[in-house]
Write a protein that holds these residues in place. Structure first.
Motif, short mmCIF file in Angstrom:
data_model
loop_
_atom_site.label_atom_id
_atom_site.label_comp_id
_atom_site.label_asym_id
_atom_site.label_seq_id
_atom_site.Cartn_x
_atom_site.Cartn_y
_atom_site.Cartn_z
N VAL A 173 22.92 -37.98 -9.46
CA VAL A 173 22.12 -39.21 -9.32
C VAL A 173 22.14 -39.93 -10.66
O VAL A 173 21.98 -39.30 -11.71
CB VAL A 173 20.67 -38.92 -8.89
N ALA A 174 22.33 -41.24 -10.62
CA ALA A 174 22.27 -42.09 -11.81
C ALA A 174 21.16 -43.13 -11.62
O ALA A 174 20.67 -43.35 -10.51
CB ALA A 174 23.61 -42.76 -12.07
N LEU A 175 20.79 -43.79 -12.72
CA LEU A 175 19.66 -44.73 -12.69
C LEU A 175 20.03 -45.99 -13.46
O LEU A 175 20.49 -45.93 -14.61
CB LEU A 175 18.42 -44.09 -13.32
N ILE A 176 19.86 -47.17 -12.79
CA ILE A 176 20.18 -48.47 -13.38
C ILE A 176 19.02 -49.43 -13.10
O ILE A 176 18.37 -49.35 -12.05
CB ILE A 176 21.50 -49.05 -12.80
N THR A 177 18.78 -50.36 -14.03
CA THR A 177 17.75 -51.39 -13.83
C THR A 177 18.41 -52.69 -13.37
O THR A 177 19.54 -53.01 -13.76
CB THR A 177 16.96 -51.64 -15.12
#
Length: 379
Positions: free
Chosen positions: A49-53
């Motif tokens: 899982v990755a996280l971006i704004t």
């Protein structure tokens, strides 16, 4: 179990300050992202899982990882700023998925959209066709601005799925329920094979044996939220009841005060002029409140009339007494012997002087008309 690499795009625009989702859109989104991350890693330990704004420069907070704690630590550092950039963020998420380590992993983007999308439908259709060609599925959680974004996002998801596909989903959540609760049974959490479904035996969808701290934190947060809502509801109910009781009490108190004053005034000790106005045999307890008020007002009016008559009689008596007193004084002043005695007692006054005698003579000079009047009075 499906092997999958997922990029979660979070909305951090200024719209996330709104409080239509408790406590704010940003905090409600954090709980939902937490649920999504645990669901993906729980369905298969090898899932990344990755996280971006979305807002600002579409920053990649965390690259693809299996460490949920690292994801959540970066997630809670996100603060609202700027406006959303939907198309550019989706393209960056696609690039992150291209650099995944597991080449056999399926690719998916989970986007949380809580702000108005500035791109038109043509741009979204073009972007959707590219993602379909690259076999990237997209799940979108539409909340907060569903009236402005639903049509655009529906066109975007339909373009990605094409005629036969059903791997991409649009979940629209209206204001009111907790965002995480609305996603528990949605395709975003359940997945294609149901592996990400939340176990029914665990509260908040978290196994206390695997993550006791998270389970405790969720339980405490839910209890605090429930207590706060109950306290607000209790205060609102108490305030409304108090306002109603105060208004009603003030009205009754004014009527009772008027009735009491009228009754006290009408039942004062009566004299000869007002005797017989109050009937002791009258049963006041059998009357209604309006009848008692009417009866008291009639008694007070009768008492007022009697009082006015007494005042008129007393004025006449005072007038007669004043006239009699004036008459007595005039008679004394017309008595020559009385005046002679007074002059004798005055120091330095000689009653036998010519001036005094002339003055006395002019005072008591006989007037024929006055003598006739005196004779008439004596007769």
């Amino acid at each position: 179990m499906v092997l999958e690499s997922t990029v979660v795009c979070v909305d951090n625009s200024d719209y996330m300050r709104n409080g239509d989702f408790l406590p704010t859109r940003l905090h409600a989104q954090q709980d939902a992202v937490n649920l999504v991350c645990h669901s993906k890693t729980r369905s298969n330990p090898e899932n990344n899982v990755a996280l971006i704004t979305f807002a600002g420069n579409s920053e990649v907070l965390v690259t693809l990882t299996t460490d949920v704690g690292k994801l959540l630590a970066k997630l809670h550092q996100v603060r609202p700023r700027g406006v959303i950039n939907f198309g550019a963020t989706i393209r960056i998420a696609h690039l992150v998925l291209k650099h995944r380590q597991g080449r056999n992993h399926r690719t998916r983007i989970v986007a949380f959209v809580g702000s108005p999308i500035i791109e038109d439908e043509k741009e979204l259709v073009k972007l959707g066709k590219k993602l379909r060609k690259e076999k990237v599925n997209v799940d979108i959680v539409n909340f907060g601005e569903e009236s402005a974004n639903t049509d655009k996002l529906n066109t975007f998801i339909t373009t990605i799925n094409g005629n036969d596909g059903n791997g991409s989903h649009l979940v629209t959540v209206p204001p009111g329920p907790l965002l995480s609760d609305a996603l528990i049974t949605s395709p975003v959490i359940v997945g294609e094979d149901g592996a990400g479904a939340v176990p029914g035996g665990y509260e908040f969808g978290v196994d206390p044996n695997e993550d006791p701290e998270l389970a405790l934190a969720l339980r405490v947060s839910m209890e605090e939220q429930r207590a706060r809502q109950e306290e607000e509801a209790r205060k609102a109910t108490a305030a409304s009841v108090a306002e109603m009781s105060v208004g009603k009490g003030a009205e009754e108190t004014e009527e009772e005060r008027m009735l009491r004053q009228a009754m006290e005034f009408s039942m004062q000790p009566a004299d000869e002029g007002s005797a017989g106005m109050f009937d002791p045999s009258q049963d006041l307890s059998s009357m209604t409140e309006e009848e008692q008020l009417d009866y008291a007002l009639r008694l007070s009016q009768q008492t007022s009339s009697a009082t006015e008559m007494e005042l008129d009689d007393s004025k006449e008596e005072k007038t007669i007494a004043g006239a009699e007193e004036e008459l007595d004084i005039s008679e004394v002043m017309n008595d020559p012997e009385f005046l002679q005695s007074v002059l004798r007692n005055l120091p330095g006054v000689d009653p036998e002087s010519d001036a005094i005698k002339d003055t006395m003579g002019q005072l008591f000079k006989k007037d024929p008309k006055k003598d006739d009047e005196d004779k008439d009075k004596k007769q």
